[in-house]
Design an enzyme around this catalytic site. Sequence first.
Site, PDB file in Angstrom:
ATOM      1  N   GLU A 137      -3.668   7.508  -4.076  1.00 34.66           N
ATOM      2  CA  GLU A 137      -3.610   6.234  -3.356  1.00 34.66           C
ATOM      3  C   GLU A 137      -3.382   5.090  -4.333  1.00 34.66           C
ATOM      4  O   GLU A 137      -4.113   4.961  -5.323  1.00 34.66           O
ATOM      5  CB  GLU A 137      -4.913   6.008  -2.574  1.00 34.66           C
ATOM      6  N   TYR A 187       0.859  -1.193   0.000  1.00 32.94           N
ATOM      7  CA  TYR A 187       0.000   0.000   0.000  1.00 32.94           C
ATOM      8  C   TYR A 187       0.890   1.235   0.000  1.00 32.94           C
ATOM      9  O   TYR A 187       1.878   1.313   0.740  1.00 32.94           O
ATOM     10  CB  TYR A 187      -0.905   0.020   1.238  1.00 32.94           C
TER      11      TYR A 187
END
Length: 419
Positions: free
Chosen positions: A203, A114
């Site tokens: 993101e 991530y």
Amino acid sequence: MKIHEYQAKQIFARYGLPIPRGQVAFGVEEAESAAKKISHEMGSPIAVVKAQIHAGGRGKGGGVKIARSGPAEVRDIAQKMLGMQLVTLQTGPEGQKVRRLYVEQGLDIARELYLSAVIDRDRRRIVFMASTEGGIEIEKVAADAPEKIVSVHVDPAVGLAAYQARRVGFGLGLGAKELLAKFVKLMTTLYEVVTREDCSLCEINPLVVTKQGDLAILDAKVTLDDNAEFRHPEWRELQDKDEEDPVELDAKAAGLNYVSLDGNVGCLVNGAGLAMATMDIIKHFGEGYGVAPANFLDVGGGANQDQVTKAFKMILKSPKVRAIFVNIFGGIMKCDVIARGIVAAAREVGLEVPLVVRLEGTNVELGRQILGQSGLAIQPATTMAEGAQKVVAAVRSGSGASGAVLPQRGQSKNGGGAR
């Protein structure tokens, strides 16, 4: 302003960030054609079909499917996915209609990570957050395993330093020299994207390490900062009006600041600070009674009668609204102008829900006189607390006839209301 995954990846591609081969499709034929093209170019029949909506959690809702046997399977998936109401944790129970797909090559994945860049408004800096738990909502990681999140803040006067990117890379277990170098380059480029494209969020979830030892951006979520829109005329082409609240679009066109919420009291207020305070006090007095604000609406300090009328119409477009609270402090905006707008709007739309109005400031007596002589069933209030109490009571009773004031929390009914 939110944009679709494929649009975010198009931006990333311009900066040379590693994205898989993919193509957007608005119909079944386009999806099959995209799969054929990707299969021919990559030498593999495996493709991933992704629903394009402005919400996360698509995979759990059935919005991401892997086609292993080639274009024919992609066609079957596209037929089922296009037009479906995709329900995720972020769409609510009503879901979002799928109108476009993204067909992308399949990858041999070794690890999922991530990585994101977001504005830390407290520290007024861009913060990078990373985790070894890719493919999982970062909120869940923060709640269950916060030690697995690595973060660095970037000094805007210096920019992202190479040692900061290396620190994040080591935190993700990317110790191999070549892989770490690729990660530092990716993270440095992502910082460039955030600053040059005026992003409030970038993101990547997941950022994958392939079995061949490369990095690839498997999913991308980008939010553009509306305050920088004047610098980016190209953003108009990225906007998908089907994914946005039509009332918010109308408000933007009218020069009003409007955000839809889940409550049942429509709010018309001038000034962002007063609007926030109004929502708070409605929530306070409505707590336990199922009464809450239905919107944030700031008509601004210089709104005219026409804008006030439009604001009223916007509020009433929501079927959830069971009462309206107008809370105006007249400084630049005069109370008589607001009053005339309220009367005009109420007559034009045929107001059928209770209306509570609190006016204070410039020309307040004239404004109250206009409302009092209108012949409309308007409940006046002299303070914000009194207005909030009255609107909560109106929602609870289901009628605009009651002028009862609720007791302030922590007081008895005979203890008097807040002033």
